[in-house]
Each structure stands twice: as structure tokens, then as C-alpha cells.
Design an enzyme around this catalytic site. Structure first.
Site, PDB file in Angstrom:
ATOM      1  N   HIS A  74      -0.610   0.555  -9.716  1.00  0.00           N
ATOM      2  CA  HIS A  74      -1.479  -0.241  -8.829  1.00  0.00           C
ATOM      3  C   HIS A  74      -2.224  -1.331  -9.630  1.00  0.00           C
ATOM      4  O   HIS A  74      -3.465  -1.400  -9.602  1.00  0.00           O
ATOM      5  CB  HIS A  74      -2.473   0.657  -8.083  1.00  0.00           C
ATOM      6  CG  HIS A  74      -2.954   0.039  -6.800  1.00  0.00           C
ATOM      7  ND1 HIS A  74      -3.298   0.762  -5.699  1.00  0.00           N
ATOM      8  CD2 HIS A  74      -3.157  -1.263  -6.448  1.00  0.00           C
ATOM      9  CE1 HIS A  74      -3.706  -0.039  -4.735  1.00  0.00           C
ATOM     10  NE2 HIS A  74      -3.622  -1.296  -5.172  1.00  0.00           N
ATOM     11  N   ARG A 113       0.861  -1.187   0.000  1.00  0.00           N
ATOM     12  CA  ARG A 113       0.000   0.000   0.000  1.00  0.00           C
ATOM     13  C   ARG A 113       0.892   1.230   0.000  1.00  0.00           C
ATOM     14  O   ARG A 113       1.924   1.256   0.685  1.00  0.00           O
ATOM     15  CB  ARG A 113      -0.863   0.050   1.267  1.00  0.00           C
ATOM     16  CG  ARG A 113      -2.198  -0.647   1.146  1.00  0.00           C
ATOM     17  CD  ARG A 113      -3.210   0.102   0.270  1.00  0.00           C
ATOM     18  NE  ARG A 113      -4.460  -0.620   0.172  1.00  0.00           N
ATOM     19  CZ  ARG A 113      -4.718  -1.611  -0.688  1.00  0.00           C
ATOM     20  NH1 ARG A 113      -3.815  -2.008  -1.549  1.00  0.00           N
ATOM     21  NH2 ARG A 113      -5.889  -2.211  -0.700  1.00  0.00           N
ATOM     22  N   GLU A 138      -2.595   8.364  -5.248  1.00  0.00           N
ATOM     23  CA  GLU A 138      -2.941   7.662  -6.486  1.00  0.00           C
ATOM     24  C   GLU A 138      -4.177   8.300  -7.122  1.00  0.00           C
ATOM     25  O   GLU A 138      -5.157   8.521  -6.411  1.00  0.00           O
ATOM     26  CB  GLU A 138      -3.207   6.183  -6.206  1.00  0.00           C
ATOM     27  CG  GLU A 138      -1.969   5.451  -5.711  1.00  0.00           C
ATOM     28  CD  GLU A 138      -2.213   3.958  -5.451  1.00  0.00           C
ATOM     29  OE1 GLU A 138      -3.327   3.478  -5.670  1.00  0.00           O
ATOM     30  OE2 GLU A 138      -1.264   3.289  -5.031  1.00  0.00           O
TER      31      GLU A 138
HETATM   32  P1  NAD Z   1      -2.716 -10.500   4.862  1.00  0.00           P
HETATM   33  O1  NAD Z   1      -3.577  -9.886   5.874  1.00  0.00           O
HETATM   34  O2  NAD Z   1      -2.925 -11.921   4.500  1.00  0.00           O
HETATM   35  O3  NAD Z   1      -1.184 -10.331   5.270  1.00  0.00           O
HETATM   36  C1  NAD Z   1      -0.656  -9.141   5.807  1.00  0.00           C
HETATM   37  C2  NAD Z   1       0.420  -9.552   6.794  1.00  0.00           C
HETATM   38  O4  NAD Z   1       1.068  -8.365   7.251  1.00  0.00           O
HETATM   39  C3  NAD Z   1      -0.125 -10.278   8.035  1.00  0.00           C
HETATM   40  O5  NAD Z   1       0.502 -11.547   8.187  1.00  0.00           O
HETATM   41  C4  NAD Z   1       0.225  -9.343   9.177  1.00  0.00           C
HETATM   42  O6  NAD Z   1       0.567 -10.041  10.356  1.00  0.00           O
HETATM   43  C5  NAD Z   1       1.424  -8.600   8.600  1.00  0.00           C
HETATM   44  N1  NAD Z   1       1.749  -7.380   9.287  1.00  0.00           N
HETATM   45  C6  NAD Z   1       0.909  -6.481   9.875  1.00  0.00           C
HETATM   46  N2  NAD Z   1       1.642  -5.497  10.432  1.00  0.00           N
HETATM   47  C7  NAD Z   1       2.940  -5.762  10.187  1.00  0.00           C
HETATM   48  C8  NAD Z   1       4.164  -5.110  10.490  1.00  0.00           C
HETATM   49  N3  NAD Z   1       4.188  -3.968  11.192  1.00  0.00           N
HETATM   50  N4  NAD Z   1       5.319  -5.677  10.072  1.00  0.00           N
HETATM   51  C9  NAD Z   1       5.326  -6.815   9.354  1.00  0.00           C
HETATM   52  N5  NAD Z   1       4.183  -7.492   9.047  1.00  0.00           N
HETATM   53  C10 NAD Z   1       3.014  -6.968   9.451  1.00  0.00           C
HETATM   54  O7  NAD Z   1      -2.858  -9.576   3.571  1.00  0.00           O
HETATM   55  P2  NAD Z   1      -2.464  -9.961   2.069  1.00  0.00           P
HETATM   56  O8  NAD Z   1      -3.654 -10.501   1.372  1.00  0.00           O
HETATM   57  O9  NAD Z   1      -1.213 -10.738   2.065  1.00  0.00           O
HETATM   58  O10 NAD Z   1      -2.208  -8.510   1.482  1.00  0.00           O
HETATM   59  C11 NAD Z   1      -1.087  -7.759   1.896  1.00  0.00           C
HETATM   60  C12 NAD Z   1      -1.238  -6.339   1.417  1.00  0.00           C
HETATM   61  O11 NAD Z   1      -1.108  -6.310  -0.016  1.00  0.00           O
HETATM   62  C13 NAD Z   1      -2.636  -5.766   1.654  1.00  0.00           C
HETATM   63  O12 NAD Z   1      -2.757  -5.231   2.924  1.00  0.00           O
HETATM   64  C14 NAD Z   1      -2.759  -4.730   0.585  1.00  0.00           C
HETATM   65  O13 NAD Z   1      -2.322  -3.524   1.173  1.00  0.00           O
HETATM   66  C15 NAD Z   1      -1.774  -5.175  -0.488  1.00  0.00           C
HETATM   67  N6  NAD Z   1      -2.429  -5.485  -1.761  1.00  0.00           N
HETATM   68  C16 NAD Z   1      -2.006  -4.840  -2.866  1.00  0.00           C
HETATM   69  C17 NAD Z   1      -2.577  -5.124  -4.090  1.00  0.00           C
HETATM   70  C18 NAD Z   1      -2.088  -4.429  -5.334  1.00  0.00           C
HETATM   71  O14 NAD Z   1      -2.843  -4.316  -6.273  1.00  0.00           O
HETATM   72  N7  NAD Z   1      -0.852  -4.014  -5.388  1.00  0.00           N
HETATM   73  C19 NAD Z   1      -3.610  -6.049  -4.194  1.00  0.00           C
HETATM   74  C20 NAD Z   1      -4.017  -6.715  -3.047  1.00  0.00           C
HETATM   75  C21 NAD Z   1      -3.427  -6.412  -1.823  1.00  0.00           C
END
Ligand code: NAD
Length: 300
Positions: free
Chosen positions: A276, A229, A258
Site C-alpha cells: 500500500h 482498495r 492490511e
Molecule cells: P475518484 O473518486 O476520482 O475516482 C473513482 C472513480 O471510480 C469515479 O470516476 C467513479 O465514478 C468510479 N466508480 C465508482 N464505482 C464504480 C464501478 N462500480 N465501476 C467502475 N467505476 C466506478 O478517486 P481517485 O482519486 O481516482 O481514487 C481511486 C481509488 O484509488 C480510491 O478510491 C482509493 O481507493 C484508491 N487509492 C489508492 C491509493 C494507494 O495508496 N494505493 C492512494 C490513493 C487512492
């Protein structure tokens, strides 16, 4: 149900909703004011990331019972207020994980082999063969920060596709055996990783968690990728890290603002960007559509 689809979803999903007997209206690209005017009759709204479902929208929607967010983050929905109003909110968290993981690995390959840069310079009439001696991903160390769904999927591709040694940091994941990620302190990740990839949400704790000091702790040969993000990475600090050669290169799919404005980051040859598009694949979107249908069926 009267269902409003206010952001683009797969055509097959829209059709399936109609086939289920719902009265589906597709109206994308509305301004917040237009949405407030339009929403009153609807009982469910399906959004992606563009539509913001905040207090003012919920207050204007006396019939609203269900908000479905096609995708992972729920930062565009006011969850506390929805709870207060008894509105159910669901998302489709797993559908696009593989798409985001593949884009992440794509950026690593592109940075390591100068694919994006070679393409743009060739189109400018240059043949920079000698300048573009790159690196293989194989057998390198991949550091995953945030070992949830997408982090693990990225680790899987790194391990199975490139025999990478994967290390990870996540305060909420103590051990990860499937795939095999060696969990450690974040500073150790900076010290050891050849590739660092962010996969965590934007929260008060994670805002600018990668800034001046963190880039300085990374190897100067490291490649940094964030498809997480905007705001997790301090873009000014990244610009300086690239200028000062604190790291070898970086790629971002997500930005603090964005759509973003052209900035100094874009003047760096060792930086590449995508707008994105992490979840933007036909396969991922089709799975998002399938999950939306499932959510509606389960809700009813
Ligand atoms: P998820 O909830 O499965 O995993 C996120 C992980 O981050 C969790 O395991 C959590 O414990 C960890 N976390 C939280 N705080 C943390 C910290 N301070 N340090 C390290 N780890 C920490 O989510 P996901 O499905 O794997 O998605 C991850 C991120 O990807 C989403 O939050 C979203 O922001 C992003 N995303 C981006 C796109 C894109 O188009 N680029 C699409 C989907 C998701």
C-alpha cells in the site's frame, strides 16, 4: 486551534501548522483506546488512513470541530455521525493521484519485463536470462476501470509515455476526452485490454467485482494491476487465475487485510506486491501537506 496529528504527515506541513499559530501535538501510532483517552482537548484532528475516527472517538472529543484526512478514501471516518455532530470532514483527494498512477505503470513495466522476479532470482544466484523474455507497453491496449482522478492520470501516462490505446469503464463517466479514453462496457474491456488497471473505491457495489468469472473473461496474455482498495479484487480468485494461467500476471498494492498475512498468492511467480505505497512519495506527501494547510486556513 488545538490540533492533533495522529498519523505521519510531511515535516514541512507540521511546521507550517505551528507557524500559523496552532497548538500542534504530533502523536502517531496510538491504539483506539489511547486515542479516546488523548483526544478530549483537541479541536481538529489530522489523520491519514491508520487512525479510525468512528463514533466512539467523536463521542470522546467534545471540542472536535474538524477532521482532516490526508489522502483520498474516507472509509476510516464515520461521515454520517460527523455530520450529525456538526463536525466538518475534509480530505485531500488530488494530491497523490500522480504518485499512485506512476506506481501503477511501474507495476505494469515490472510485470511485463519480470523486473521484480529477475531481481529476487538473481539475488538467489540464478541467471534466468532466457526465461525473462517480456513485452513492451508501447502501443498496447490499457483498460482503466474507474476513470476518476487516478484512472485519468494513469491513462495520461499510458498515452503520452507509451502511445497506449486507452479504453475505460466507469458507470458515472459517459465520455472522456482529456485524456482520450474510449468508454465501453466492462466485458469489452476484459475482451480487449492487454493491461487492466483498477481505480475505484471499495463500496458494496465494488466488493469482489473482479472475481472468478471476470478473470476468465480477460485475455490469457493480460496483466492485471490494482492500486485501488483491498476487497475490490477477490484475492482467492486471483490466486486461481494466476495458477490456471487465465491471465499472464498481476500486481496488487492493496489487500483485503492490511498488513496481510503470507498466503498462496505470494507463491505465484507471476504475482508481485507492494505494501500500500501508492501515495507514498515525497512529492505526493508534500502536496498532501500543502492541501492540509489550505483546508485549515479555509476552515478558520
Ligand atoms: P475518484 O473518486 O476520482 O475516482 C473513482 C472513480 O471510480 C469515479 O470516476 C467513479 O465514478 C468510479 N466508480 C465508482 N464505482 C464504480 C464501478 N462500480 N465501476 C467502475 N467505476 C466506478 O478517486 P481517485 O482519486 O481516482 O481514487 C481511486 C481509488 O484509488 C480510491 O478510491 C482509493 O481507493 C484508491 N487509492 C489508492 C491509493 C494507494 O495508496 N494505493 C492512494 C490513493 C487512492
Amino acid at each position: 486551534m488545538k490540533v492533533l496529528v495522529s498519523d505521519k504527515i510531511a515535516d514541512s506541513a507540521a511546521q507550517a501548522l505551528k507557524d500559523m499559530g496552532h497548538a500542534v501535538t504530533i502523536k502517531t501510532g496510538m491504539t483506539p483506546e489511547e486515542l479516546i483517552e488523548f483526544i478530549p482537548p483537541f479541536e481538529a484532528i489530522i489523520v491519514r488512513s491508520a487512525t479510525k475516527v468512528r463514533k466512539n472517538v467523536m463521542d470522546a472529543a467534545p471540542n472536535l470541530k474538524l477532521v482532516v484526512r490526508g489522502g483520498v478514501g474516507l472509509d476510516n471516518v464515520d461521515l454520517d455521525y460527523a455530520k450529525e455532530k456538526g463536525i466538518t470532514v475534509n480530505n485531500t483527494p488530488t494530491a497523490a493521484s500522480l504518485s499512485v498512477a506512476e506506481l501503477t505503470i511501474g507495476h505494469m513495466l515490472s510485470l511485463s519485463r519480470y523486473i521484480a522476479l529477475a531481481d529476487s532470482t538473481m539475488k538467489d544466484g540464478k541467471w534466468n536470462k532466457k526465461q525473462y523474455k517480456g513485452h513492451e507497453l508501447s502501443n498496447k491496449t490499457l483498460g482503466i476501470i474507474g476513470c476518476g482522478r487516478i484512472g485519468k492520470e494513469t491513462a495520461r501516462i499510458g498515452i503520452n509515455g507509451f502511445k497506449m490505446n486507452v479504453i475505460g469503464f466507469d458507470p458515472y463517466v459517459k465520455e472522456c476526452n482529456d485524456p482520450c479514453i474510449e468508454m465501453m462496457d466492462i466485458d469489452k474491456i476484459f475482451e480487449k485490454a492487454d493491461y487492466i488497471s483498477m481505480h475505484l473505491p471499495l463500496t458494496d457495489d465494488t466488493k469482489h467485482m473482479i472475481s472468478v468469472d471476470e478473470f476468465k473473461k480477460m485475455k490469457d496474455s493480460a496483466y492485471f494491476v490494482s492500486c485501488a482498495r483491498g476487497g475490490v479484487v477477490d484475492e482467492k480468485a486471483l490466486t486461481n487465475a494466476l495458477k490456471n494461467k487465465d491471465i499472464a500476471g498481476a500486481a496488487l498494492d492493496v489487500f483485503e487485510k492490511e498488513p496481510n498475512e503470507r498466503c498462496e498468492l505470494f507463491d505465484q511467480d507471476n504475482f508481485e506486491a507492494t505494501p500500500h505505497i501508492g501515495a507514498q512519495t515525497f512529492e505526493g506527501q508534500s502536496r498532501v501537506g500543502d492541501e492540509i494547510i489550505k483546508i485549515l486556513k479555509e476552515y478558520i
